[in-house]
Scaffold this motif. Structure first.
Motif, PDB file in Angstrom:
ATOM      1  N   ALA A 158       0.845  -1.208   0.000  1.00  0.00           N
ATOM      2  CA  ALA A 158       0.000   0.000   0.000  1.00  0.00           C
ATOM      3  C   ALA A 158       0.877   1.252   0.000  1.00  0.00           C
ATOM      4  O   ALA A 158       0.590   2.231  -0.707  1.00  0.00           O
ATOM      5  N   ARG A 159       1.962   1.224   0.763  1.00  0.00           N
ATOM      6  CA  ARG A 159       2.861   2.388   0.811  1.00  0.00           C
ATOM      7  C   ARG A 159       3.434   2.685  -0.579  1.00  0.00           C
ATOM      8  O   ARG A 159       3.585   3.832  -0.976  1.00  0.00           O
ATOM      9  N   ALA A 160       3.737   1.614  -1.334  1.00  0.00           N
ATOM     10  CA  ALA A 160       4.285   1.788  -2.680  1.00  0.00           C
ATOM     11  C   ALA A 160       3.292   2.494  -3.607  1.00  0.00           C
ATOM     12  O   ALA A 160       3.688   3.086  -4.608  1.00  0.00           O
ATOM     13  N   LEU A 161       1.985   2.446  -3.259  1.00  0.00           N
ATOM     14  CA  LEU A 161       0.961   3.034  -4.119  1.00  0.00           C
ATOM     15  C   LEU A 161       0.693   4.504  -3.831  1.00  0.00           C
ATOM     16  O   LEU A 161      -0.051   5.159  -4.565  1.00  0.00           O
ATOM     17  N   ILE A 162       1.300   5.030  -2.765  1.00  0.00           N
ATOM     18  CA  ILE A 162       1.055   6.423  -2.378  1.00  0.00           C
ATOM     19  C   ILE A 162       1.410   7.375  -3.525  1.00  0.00           C
ATOM     20  O   ILE A 162       0.751   8.370  -3.762  1.00  0.00           O
ATOM     21  N   GLY A 163       2.462   7.053  -4.266  1.00  0.00           N
ATOM     22  CA  GLY A 163       2.884   7.937  -5.369  1.00  0.00           C
ATOM     23  C   GLY A 163       2.188   7.648  -6.689  1.00  0.00           C
ATOM     24  O   GLY A 163       2.631   8.127  -7.731  1.00  0.00           O
ATOM     25  N   ASP A 164       1.095   6.852  -6.685  1.00  0.00           N
ATOM     26  CA  ASP A 164       0.353   6.507  -7.910  1.00  0.00           C
ATOM     27  C   ASP A 164       1.243   5.950  -9.018  1.00  0.00           C
ATOM     28  O   ASP A 164       1.286   6.501 -10.125  1.00  0.00           O
ATOM     29  N   PRO A 165       1.949   4.843  -8.741  1.00  0.00           N
ATOM     30  CA  PRO A 165       2.817   4.264  -9.773  1.00  0.00           C
ATOM     31  C   PRO A 165       2.008   3.566 -10.861  1.00  0.00           C
ATOM     32  O   PRO A 165       0.804   3.341 -10.704  1.00  0.00           O
ATOM     33  N   LYS A 166       2.673   3.231 -11.956  1.00  0.00           N
ATOM     34  CA  LYS A 166       2.035   2.456 -13.024  1.00  0.00           C
ATOM     35  C   LYS A 166       2.560   1.024 -13.052  1.00  0.00           C
ATOM     36  O   LYS A 166       1.920   0.138 -13.608  1.00  0.00           O
ATOM     37  N   ILE A 167       3.742   0.835 -12.461  1.00  0.00           N
ATOM     38  CA  ILE A 167       4.342  -0.497 -12.352  1.00  0.00           C
ATOM     39  C   ILE A 167       4.714  -0.737 -10.897  1.00  0.00           C
ATOM     40  O   ILE A 167       5.325   0.132 -10.260  1.00  0.00           O
ATOM     41  N   VAL A 168       4.337  -1.905 -10.364  1.00  0.00           N
ATOM     42  CA  VAL A 168       4.744  -2.273  -8.997  1.00  0.00           C
ATOM     43  C   VAL A 168       5.554  -3.565  -9.087  1.00  0.00           C
ATOM     44  O   VAL A 168       5.111  -4.542  -9.698  1.00  0.00           O
ATOM     45  N   ILE A 169       6.741  -3.532  -8.506  1.00  0.00           N
ATOM     46  CA  ILE A 169       7.605  -4.719  -8.470  1.00  0.00           C
ATOM     47  C   ILE A 169       7.547  -5.308  -7.071  1.00  0.00           C
ATOM     48  O   ILE A 169       7.808  -4.600  -6.085  1.00  0.00           O
ATOM     49  N   LEU A 170       7.174  -6.581  -6.981  1.00  0.00           N
ATOM     50  CA  LEU A 170       7.070  -7.261  -5.681  1.00  0.00           C
ATOM     51  C   LEU A 170       8.125  -8.362  -5.624  1.00  0.00           C
ATOM     52  O   LEU A 170       8.086  -9.313  -6.409  1.00  0.00           O
ATOM     53  N   ASP A 171       9.066  -8.218  -4.689  1.00  0.00           N
ATOM     54  CA  ASP A 171      10.171  -9.165  -4.569  1.00  0.00           C
ATOM     55  C   ASP A 171       9.835 -10.223  -3.524  1.00  0.00           C
ATOM     56  O   ASP A 171       9.854  -9.943  -2.323  1.00  0.00           O
ATOM     57  N   GLU A 172       9.491 -11.420  -3.969  1.00  0.00           N
ATOM     58  CA  GLU A 172       9.174 -12.550  -3.073  1.00  0.00           C
ATOM     59  C   GLU A 172       8.180 -12.134  -1.973  1.00  0.00           C
ATOM     60  O   GLU A 172       8.462 -12.290  -0.781  1.00  0.00           O
ATOM     61  N   PRO A 173       7.010 -11.611  -2.343  1.00  0.00           N
ATOM     62  CA  PRO A 173       6.115 -11.058  -1.315  1.00  0.00           C
ATOM     63  C   PRO A 173       5.521 -12.091  -0.366  1.00  0.00           C
ATOM     64  O   PRO A 173       5.022 -11.724   0.700  1.00  0.00           O
ATOM     65  N   THR A 174       5.549 -13.383  -0.726  1.00  0.00           N
ATOM     66  CA  THR A 174       4.929 -14.390   0.155  1.00  0.00           C
ATOM     67  C   THR A 174       5.958 -15.337   0.772  1.00  0.00           C
ATOM     68  O   THR A 174       5.582 -16.324   1.394  1.00  0.00           O
ATOM     69  N   ALA A 175       7.239 -15.019   0.614  1.00  0.00           N
ATOM     70  CA  ALA A 175       8.298 -15.971   1.000  1.00  0.00           C
ATOM     71  C   ALA A 175       8.216 -16.447   2.451  1.00  0.00           C
ATOM     72  O   ALA A 175       8.430 -17.616   2.732  1.00  0.00           O
ATOM     73  N   ALA A 176       7.889 -15.539   3.373  1.00  0.00           N
ATOM     74  CA  ALA A 176       7.913 -15.924   4.790  1.00  0.00           C
ATOM     75  C   ALA A 176       6.518 -16.076   5.384  1.00  0.00           C
ATOM     76  O   ALA A 176       6.346 -16.051   6.600  1.00  0.00           O
ATOM     77  N   LEU A 177       5.502 -16.234   4.528  1.00  0.00           N
ATOM     78  CA  LEU A 177       4.126 -16.204   5.018  1.00  0.00           C
ATOM     79  C   LEU A 177       3.471 -17.583   5.042  1.00  0.00           C
ATOM     80  O   LEU A 177       3.805 -18.459   4.254  1.00  0.00           O
ATOM     81  N   GLY A 178       2.495 -17.732   5.941  1.00  0.00           N
ATOM     82  CA  GLY A 178       1.689 -18.952   5.993  1.00  0.00           C
ATOM     83  C   GLY A 178       0.613 -18.917   4.922  1.00  0.00           C
ATOM     84  O   GLY A 178       0.508 -17.963   4.150  1.00  0.00           O
TER      85      GLY A 178
END
Length: 266
Positions: A158-178
């Motif tokens: 959500a923080r990455a969206l504050i600047g209204d980007p057009k591309i979002v890069i997510l680096d291993e967003p679920t790696a440590a999650l259940g």
């Protein structure tokens, strides 16, 4: 998939990057369209992190061209990428545990009125943003330290969206999650697509990739090794492209399954 335009938001054309004697990337091509999730996959050392850092301005490219909405651009520092509309959420998330959700969302982008921090405006915007993304957290005023892993991840996105980007890069967003927290993050990825953003998802988890990606771009030893439409591609084909071998435990198991089905059907 929302194809707002036939022109990709971001296109990499023949990107190469070297560090001393090490050739990290060779002639890599990648396109990201609006409203599309592209998974970037490959073994450790395949060049995924280097490629992401060239897009986000950490490592300027040595050769090749970067196009943004059809025009050639130079990305030589992180500020260049941010100005264009590229937001990157790295694995470490870079959240401040002692600050609340609002403060984390606006860190470095604080809203001021007459030179004074406008806490009310920031809290209102934070609630609106989290609501539009269907992000459920107990309160925007609790410290980030009190959130679960999945909640921390969605706050970072959500923080990455504050600047209204057009591309979002997510680096291993679920790696440590259940399982449940992973589902929460993947739901958010789908909402980013619905908003018309282009998403680059770096992941080792093929189940996650096949759940949310439209296309899968495989890197192997710093080079392109195939781009696959998720709908028409098997898990085994993608694994074979990642490993560079068509004979491995996954493909052998699939071959055995196919053989049994054939014999049963015969």
């Amino acid at each position: 998939m929302i194809h707002v335009s036939a022109t990709p938001v971001l296109a990499l054309r023949g990107i190469s990057k070297r560090f001393g004697a090490v050739q990290a990337l060779t002639d890599v091509t990648l396109e990201i369209h609006p409203g599309e999730v592209v998974a970037l996959v490959g073994d450790n050392g395949a060049g995924k992190s280097t490629l992401v850092k060239t897009i986000s301005g950490v490592h300027p490219v040595d050769d090749g061209a970067i196009e943004w909405e059809g025009r050639a651009v130079r990305i030589s520092k992180p500020h260049d990428a941010q100005e264009l509309g590229v937001a990157t959420v790295y694995q470490d998330l870079a959240l401040c545990d002692n600050l609340d959700v609002v403060a984390n969302l606006f860190l470095g982008n604080e809203t001021r009125t007459a030179g004074v921090l406008d806490e009310i405006a920031m809290e209102k915007r934070a609630k609106e943003l989290l609501d539009t993304l269907s992000i459920r957290i107990p309160s925007v005023r609790i410290p980030v330290a009190a959130l679960s892993g999945g909640q921390r991840q969605v706050v970072a996105i959500a923080r990455a969206l504050i600047g209204d980007p057009k591309i979002v890069i997510l680096d291993e967003p679920t790696a440590a999650l259940g399982v449940e927290q992973t589902a929460q993050v993947l739901d958010l990825v789908e909402r980013l697509r619905e908003r018309g953003l282009g998403v680059i998802l770096i992941s080792h988890n093929m189940a996650d990739v096949q759940a949310v990606a439209d296309r899968v771009a495989v890197l192997r030893l710093g080079r392109n090794n195939g781009v696959f439409d998720v709908e028409g591609t098997s898990h085994e084909e993608i694994i074979a492209a990642i490993t560079g071998a068509s004979d491995n435990a996954v493909t052998r198991r699939q071959a055995r399954t196919d053989k049994v089905k054939k014999e049963v059907g015969a």
